[in-house]
Every structure is written in structure tokens, then in C-alpha cells.
Scaffold this active site. Structure first.
Site, PDB file in Angstrom:
ATOM      1  N   GLU A  39       0.108  -1.124   0.052  1.00 20.18           N
ATOM      2  CA  GLU A  39      -0.326  -0.275  -0.149  1.00 20.18           C
ATOM      3  C   GLU A  39       1.025   1.655  -0.101  1.00 20.18           C
ATOM      4  OE1 GLU A  39      -3.281   0.878  -0.395  1.00 20.18           O
ATOM      5  OE2 GLU A  39      -4.025  -0.791  -0.329  1.00 20.18           O
ATOM      6  N   GLU A  72       0.886   4.064  -3.277  1.00 20.39           N
ATOM      7  CA  GLU A  72       1.095   5.074  -3.104  1.00 20.39           C
ATOM      8  C   GLU A  72       1.679   6.679  -3.029  1.00 20.39           C
ATOM      9  OE1 GLU A  72      -1.852   5.043   0.497  1.00 20.39           O
ATOM     10  OE2 GLU A  72      -3.609   3.919  -0.586  1.00 20.39           O
ATOM     11  N   GLU A  81      -0.320  14.627  -1.714  1.00 19.86           N
ATOM     12  CA  GLU A  81       1.505  15.132  -0.519  1.00 19.86           C
ATOM     13  C   GLU A  81       1.296  14.359   0.576  1.00 19.86           C
ATOM     14  OE1 GLU A  81       2.215  19.527   1.539  1.00 19.86           O
ATOM     15  OE2 GLU A  81      -0.142  19.526   0.093  1.00 19.86           O
TER      16      GLU A  81
END
Length: 161
Positions: free
Chosen positions: A74, A78, A121
Site C-alpha cells: 500500500e 501510494e 502530498e
């Protein structure tokens, strides 16, 4: 995809919970990574799909996937960055629904941040200056920090963002 995610974020929080109850399985398992830097700040993701955008790095397990593998996958999917697990911190049962989150203390070991469809971000935050986010995640961060106060209890990420 970005337009759909922006629309999803604009919906009221009750719509998020309702949709999750309808679409998701009756019981879910997720993983999360808590990463602290040398200053004791915690790493948060700015999620593109959440009502309160900032939150801890987390995601769902795939069928038959081991939790330790899921948290590594994950995080990489991401951000484009690699982490290593230092240790298991806790398993949290959500009060709102049938949901378990397996929380690991992690450290960044490689890569550079690349924005994805899910995360725009990443940033380290002081524990006393956390952004607007889910209260349960704030509580988890504060619990972890208070239980890891001694540098002997954990390793900290040398990575600066």
C-alpha cells in the site's frame, strides 16, 4: 479518475459511511504505517478522496494477503517509496463499523515521493499541530507517540521530506 475522487470528497461524511456499508464486505481488515522522524513528527498523507484529507498511511488487505505484505504494498503503491516494518504496534477495532486495522511502526528505506491518484502530498507534522483529520487517527498517533517516547523503544526514520 481525479474528477470522480474530487466529487467523492465533496460528499458529506455520512454519505461516505453509508456508501462504505453498502459496497464493502461486512467485515474488513486494513493496515496502517506510523512513521516518526528524529524530531518526533509523524508522517501523514494528503488523500485525494477523503473529506478530511490528511491521515495516516493506510489501506485494505487484498484477498489472502498477509498484513505485513499489505502495508509495504500500500505504501509503495501510494507513494513510490519503500518502507520496512520495525514492529507491530497494535490492532484497532473501529467503533463506527466492523473494521480492524493492523498498525505497524515503520521506517522509510528508499524511493522518492511520487503523487498518485490516492495521495497528492506527504508531510511530517508536529504532534501538537496535527491538521484536521479523523479523531480516531489523531488518538492513535498520540497513543503511539506516548508509548514510544523513549528512543530505545523505536527506531526513527532518517528520511526528510
Amino acid at each position: 479518475m481525479k474528477t470522480l475522487l474530487r466529487f467523492w470528497r465533496s460528499l458529506p461524511i455520512w454519505a461516505h459511511f453509508l456508501a462504505a456499508k453498502i459496497v464493502r464486505s461486512k467485515f474488513r481488515a486494513a493496515v496502517a504505517a506510523l512513521i516518526f522522524n528524529k524530531q518526533g513528527q509523524v508522517l501523514l498523507f494528503k488523500h485525494t478522496y477523503r473529506k478530511w484529507q490528511w491521515g495516516i498511511p493506510a489501506g485494505s488487505l487484498e484477498p489472502r494477503e498477509q498484513p505485513a505484505e499489505a502495508v509495504l504494498r500500500e505504501f509503495y503503491e501510494e507513494t513510490g517509496m519503500k518502507i520496512q516494518i520495525e514492529r507491530l504496534l497494535t490492532v484497532v477495532s473501529a467503533k463506527e463499523d466492523h473494521h480492524l486495522t493492523i498498525v505497524y511502526l515503520c521506517e522509510i528505506v528508499g524511493g522518492e515521493f511520487k503523487a498518485s491518484n490516492e495521495v497528492s502530498e506527504i508531510k511530517f507534522f508536529d504532534l501538537n499541530d496535527l491538521p484536521q483529520m479523523l479523531l480516531a487517527e489523531k488518538d492513535l498517533i498520540r497513543w503511539a507517540a506516548s508509548n514510544l517516547q523513549s528512543p530505545a523503544n523505536y527506531r526513527i526514520s532518517d528520511t526528510r521530506l
